[in-house]
Design an enzyme around this catalytic site. Sequence first.
Site, PDB file in Angstrom:
ATOM      1  N   ALA A 125      -5.758  22.741   0.552  1.00 57.05           N
ATOM      2  CA  ALA A 125      -6.771  23.353   1.411  1.00 57.05           C
ATOM      3  C   ALA A 125      -8.157  23.007   0.884  1.00 57.05           C
ATOM      4  O   ALA A 125      -8.355  22.798  -0.313  1.00 57.05           O
ATOM      5  CB  ALA A 125      -6.580  24.862   1.445  1.00 57.05           C
TER       6      ALA A 125
ATOM      7  N   PHE B 169     -10.073  20.400   2.250  1.00 54.79           N
ATOM      8  CA  PHE B 169     -10.486  19.148   2.883  1.00 54.79           C
ATOM      9  C   PHE B 169     -10.568  19.333   4.396  1.00 54.79           C
ATOM     10  O   PHE B 169     -11.618  19.182   4.998  1.00 54.79           O
ATOM     11  CB  PHE B 169      -9.523  18.013   2.530  1.00 54.79           C
ATOM     12  CG  PHE B 169      -9.927  16.697   3.154  1.00 54.79           C
ATOM     13  CD1 PHE B 169     -10.888  15.910   2.548  1.00 54.79           C
ATOM     14  CD2 PHE B 169      -9.365  16.261   4.349  1.00 54.79           C
ATOM     15  CE1 PHE B 169     -11.295  14.700   3.131  1.00 54.79           C
ATOM     16  CE2 PHE B 169      -9.746  15.069   4.936  1.00 54.79           C
ATOM     17  CZ  PHE B 169     -10.724  14.280   4.324  1.00 54.79           C
TER      18      PHE B 169
ATOM     19  N   SER C  98      -9.623  27.080   3.912  1.00 58.55           N
ATOM     20  CA  SER C  98      -9.339  28.446   4.342  1.00 58.55           C
ATOM     21  C   SER C  98     -10.051  28.769   5.646  1.00 58.55           C
ATOM     22  O   SER C  98     -11.221  28.420   5.833  1.00 58.55           O
ATOM     23  CB  SER C  98      -9.761  29.454   3.281  1.00 58.55           C
ATOM     24  OG  SER C  98      -9.012  29.295   2.094  1.00 58.55           O
TER      25      SER C  98
ATOM     26  N   ARG D  98     -19.290  25.554  -4.262  1.00 61.29           N
ATOM     27  CA  ARG D  98     -19.472  26.976  -3.964  1.00 61.29           C
ATOM     28  C   ARG D  98     -19.643  27.139  -2.452  1.00 61.29           C
ATOM     29  O   ARG D  98     -20.575  27.782  -1.968  1.00 61.29           O
ATOM     30  CB  ARG D  98     -20.650  27.568  -4.742  1.00 61.29           C
ATOM     31  CG  ARG D  98     -21.969  26.825  -4.638  1.00 61.29           C
ATOM     32  CD  ARG D  98     -23.086  27.619  -5.320  1.00 61.29           C
ATOM     33  NE  ARG D  98     -24.383  26.956  -5.252  1.00 61.29           N
ATOM     34  CZ  ARG D  98     -24.880  26.168  -6.211  1.00 61.29           C
ATOM     35  NH1 ARG D  98     -24.199  25.938  -7.318  1.00 61.29           N
ATOM     36  NH2 ARG D  98     -26.080  25.605  -6.045  1.00 61.29           N
ATOM     37  N   TYR D  99     -18.747  26.501  -1.709  1.00 64.60           N
ATOM     38  CA  TYR D  99     -18.808  26.544  -0.247  1.00 64.60           C
ATOM     39  C   TYR D  99     -18.875  27.983   0.274  1.00 64.60           C
ATOM     40  O   TYR D  99     -19.626  28.284   1.189  1.00 64.60           O
ATOM     41  CB  TYR D  99     -17.577  25.872   0.352  1.00 64.60           C
ATOM     42  CG  TYR D  99     -17.702  24.391   0.585  1.00 64.60           C
ATOM     43  CD1 TYR D  99     -18.634  23.893   1.490  1.00 64.60           C
ATOM     44  CD2 TYR D  99     -16.870  23.482  -0.066  1.00 64.60           C
ATOM     45  CE1 TYR D  99     -18.738  22.535   1.733  1.00 64.60           C
ATOM     46  CE2 TYR D  99     -16.965  22.126   0.173  1.00 64.60           C
ATOM     47  CZ  TYR D  99     -17.908  21.647   1.077  1.00 64.60           C
ATOM     48  OH  TYR D  99     -18.002  20.304   1.320  1.00 64.60           O
TER      49      TYR D  99
ATOM     50  N   PHE E 141     -16.192  29.782   1.683  1.00 66.71           N
ATOM     51  CA  PHE E 141     -15.400  29.939   2.918  1.00 66.71           C
ATOM     52  C   PHE E 141     -16.238  29.635   4.161  1.00 66.71           C
ATOM     53  O   PHE E 141     -16.287  30.423   5.107  1.00 66.71           O
ATOM     54  CB  PHE E 141     -14.812  31.349   3.034  1.00 66.71           C
ATOM     55  CG  PHE E 141     -13.618  31.607   2.166  1.00 66.71           C
ATOM     56  CD1 PHE E 141     -12.959  30.595   1.498  1.00 66.71           C
ATOM     57  CD2 PHE E 141     -13.126  32.902   2.019  1.00 66.71           C
ATOM     58  CE1 PHE E 141     -11.846  30.846   0.698  1.00 66.71           C
ATOM     59  CE2 PHE E 141     -12.018  33.176   1.230  1.00 66.71           C
ATOM     60  CZ  PHE E 141     -11.379  32.138   0.562  1.00 66.71           C
TER      61      PHE E 141
ATOM     62  N   ASN F 102      -3.953  28.161   5.491  1.00 67.62           N
ATOM     63  CA  ASN F 102      -4.548  28.925   4.396  1.00 67.62           C
ATOM     64  C   ASN F 102      -5.595  29.877   4.981  1.00 67.62           C
ATOM     65  O   ASN F 102      -6.523  29.453   5.663  1.00 67.62           O
ATOM     66  CB  ASN F 102      -5.189  27.955   3.399  1.00 67.62           C
ATOM     67  CG  ASN F 102      -5.746  28.638   2.169  1.00 67.62           C
ATOM     68  OD1 ASN F 102      -6.564  29.531   2.269  1.00 67.62           O
ATOM     69  ND2 ASN F 102      -5.321  28.180   1.004  1.00 67.62           N
TER      70      ASN F 102
ATOM     71  N   ASN G 179      -5.163  33.412   0.507  1.00 67.15           N
ATOM     72  CA  ASN G 179      -6.039  32.911  -0.553  1.00 67.15           C
ATOM     73  C   ASN G 179      -6.883  34.061  -1.089  1.00 67.15           C
ATOM     74  O   ASN G 179      -7.802  34.538  -0.421  1.00 67.15           O
ATOM     75  CB  ASN G 179      -6.935  31.798  -0.007  1.00 67.15           C
ATOM     76  CG  ASN G 179      -7.819  31.182  -1.080  1.00 67.15           C
ATOM     77  OD1 ASN G 179      -7.787  31.586  -2.241  1.00 67.15           O
ATOM     78  ND2 ASN G 179      -8.606  30.193  -0.695  1.00 67.15           N
TER      79      ASN G 179
ATOM     80  N   SER H 160      -8.174  33.795  -4.341  1.00 67.63           N
ATOM     81  CA  SER H 160      -8.555  33.254  -5.643  1.00 67.63           C
ATOM     82  C   SER H 160      -9.794  32.382  -5.632  1.00 67.63           C
ATOM     83  O   SER H 160     -10.176  31.845  -6.671  1.00 67.63           O
ATOM     84  CB  SER H 160      -7.383  32.443  -6.213  1.00 67.63           C
ATOM     85  OG  SER H 160      -6.922  31.486  -5.272  1.00 67.63           O
ATOM     86  N   SER H 161     -10.457  32.216  -4.488  1.00 64.98           N
ATOM     87  CA  SER H 161     -11.714  31.465  -4.500  1.00 64.98           C
ATOM     88  C   SER H 161     -12.750  32.232  -5.312  1.00 64.98           C
ATOM     89  O   SER H 161     -12.899  33.448  -5.137  1.00 64.98           O
ATOM     90  CB  SER H 161     -12.223  31.247  -3.079  1.00 64.98           C
ATOM     91  OG  SER H 161     -13.551  30.740  -3.110  1.00 64.98           O
TER      92      SER H 161
ATOM     93  N   ASN I 162     -15.882  31.940  -4.922  1.00 63.86           N
ATOM     94  CA  ASN I 162     -17.156  31.853  -4.203  1.00 63.86           C
ATOM     95  C   ASN I 162     -17.359  32.920  -3.140  1.00 63.86           C
ATOM     96  O   ASN I 162     -18.353  32.893  -2.420  1.00 63.86           O
ATOM     97  CB  ASN I 162     -17.279  30.464  -3.563  1.00 63.86           C
ATOM     98  CG  ASN I 162     -17.182  29.363  -4.605  1.00 63.86           C
ATOM     99  OD1 ASN I 162     -17.798  29.447  -5.656  1.00 63.86           O
ATOM    100  ND2 ASN I 162     -16.379  28.348  -4.323  1.00 63.86           N
ATOM    101  N   THR I 163     -16.416  33.849  -3.006  1.00 63.94           N
ATOM    102  CA  THR I 163     -16.570  34.995  -2.111  1.00 63.94           C
ATOM    103  C   THR I 163     -16.581  36.257  -2.964  1.00 63.94           C
ATOM    104  O   THR I 163     -15.601  36.543  -3.657  1.00 63.94           O
ATOM    105  CB  THR I 163     -15.420  35.060  -1.092  1.00 63.94           C
ATOM    106  OG1 THR I 163     -15.495  33.921  -0.234  1.00 63.94           O
ATOM    107  CG2 THR I 163     -15.507  36.320  -0.251  1.00 63.94           C
TER     108      THR I 163
ATOM    109  N   LYS J 252      -2.140  32.333  -3.172  1.00 61.24           N
ATOM    110  CA  LYS J 252      -2.836  31.357  -4.009  1.00 61.24           C
ATOM    111  C   LYS J 252      -3.641  32.086  -5.069  1.00 61.24           C
ATOM    112  O   LYS J 252      -4.486  32.932  -4.753  1.00 61.24           O
ATOM    113  CB  LYS J 252      -3.754  30.481  -3.164  1.00 61.24           C
ATOM    114  CG  LYS J 252      -4.409  29.342  -3.951  1.00 61.24           C
ATOM    115  CD  LYS J 252      -5.051  28.313  -3.028  1.00 61.24           C
ATOM    116  CE  LYS J 252      -5.578  27.126  -3.818  1.00 61.24           C
ATOM    117  NZ  LYS J 252      -6.086  26.058  -2.925  1.00 61.24           N
TER     118      LYS J 252
ATOM    119  N   ASN K  12      -6.220  27.698  -7.857  1.00 61.37           N
ATOM    120  CA  ASN K  12      -7.515  27.410  -7.257  1.00 61.37           C
ATOM    121  C   ASN K  12      -8.430  26.775  -8.313  1.00 61.37           C
ATOM    122  O   ASN K  12      -7.983  26.429  -9.406  1.00 61.37           O
ATOM    123  CB  ASN K  12      -8.109  28.707  -6.697  1.00 61.37           C
ATOM    124  CG  ASN K  12      -8.931  28.482  -5.442  1.00 61.37           C
ATOM    125  OD1 ASN K  12      -9.758  27.575  -5.392  1.00 61.37           O
ATOM    126  ND2 ASN K  12      -8.721  29.310  -4.435  1.00 61.37           N
TER     127      ASN K  12
END
Length: 402
Positions: A87, A89, A111, A137-138, A140, A172, A203, A205-206, A208-209, A255, A284
């Site tokens: 996830a 890409f 995601s 650090r997109y 989501f 995802n 998900n 585990s990012s 960045n949120t 994840k 992640n």
Amino acid sequence: MALRSLLAAVAVGGAAAAFSAASSVTSPVTTHLVMPLVRLLDPETAHVMAVRVAASGLLPTTRADAHPSLATTVWGKQFSNPIGLAAGFDKHADCIDAMLGVGFGFVEIGSVTPVAQPGNPKPRVFRLTDDRAVINRYGFNSFGLDYAHDRLSERVADPAARGFQHGIVGVNLGKNKTTVDAADDYVQGINKLGKFADYIVVNISSPNTPGLRSLQGKQELGALIDRVLVARDRLGLPSQASAAVRGRVPPLLVKIAPDLTPADKEDIASVLMDKKVDGLIVSNTTISRPATLKSPASLTQETGGLSGAPLRQLATETVRDMYTLTQGRLPIIGVGGVSTGDDAFEKILAGASLVQLYSSIVYDGPGIVPKIQSRLAELLAENSFTSVSDAVGAEHRGFRRK
């Protein structure tokens, strides 16, 4: 901005011409012309352009079943090979078939968040070229469930007209940044996209949120899983499901992050085993910064999750630990730092039934996929494994590779 637009136009035009002329994704044209051209762009623009080129049908295809020994069955599903696209890409389900076409055995979109959101301010993606790594650090950034639903609906409604490729598709799911009731966001995702999914990923585990990783805590995770399992199980009811999925439900995976304490891992394993979750994705990106990084500090200290080669060892160790804690009973998708067949083999021996990659495409392009598969097939044969499944977790049984 004008220069950036010009480079983007050149990159897309050059990619279109090059990919049209190339006989395969491993062509020297792809490796020596397209990838250096794409790297003239900033990382996020290059990512967007790569997805557009793929979605336009310009990527040449290769056989996903070129190595029979790589075929494997997980969750009762047939994978032509164990190498998947992670996830991140194809965030919006724009180029599933193109990526299956370059040889991936499965593709995971997302995601996807319930409501469209822009993500964090730009710039938010950074190449660490000296380390073959990426920091992002997109946050989501997502076009939302409705957009992904439309893309997935189009794909299955008229497969012949859209370059349909047979393969496994994972969905995802993430939560919106401002959502208080996280479980409700995941339930919405399951209700909207579950019928298209060969497997569903929660998900949590990012990095960045804000607050997302707190959902990995024992109590929080248990409560979340209870609710999403109810929603997932309803997909199998006749009133909820299409004819294609009636009577079955997709496996549910969680994840997790690589930045977990031993106690965290034990708690997660306990919850997932108790709730009978179907599998794990490990892992992640990491918020850690290994001392071995070679890139300038101005890059390495950017906020966000680190992926690519420096994550390989930490991710593999986490695969190893989770395989042990779940007694090898939960299939694991191993991801993090995979750029060679040896990397994939390492994760499989540690306990991964399947393997994913993403960051290595940034540096090597789609031609890396068949190369990884060829090397993995060689390693299986050299070590007297007749199949991928024979090698899963072998190091826990005393195996040492030749």
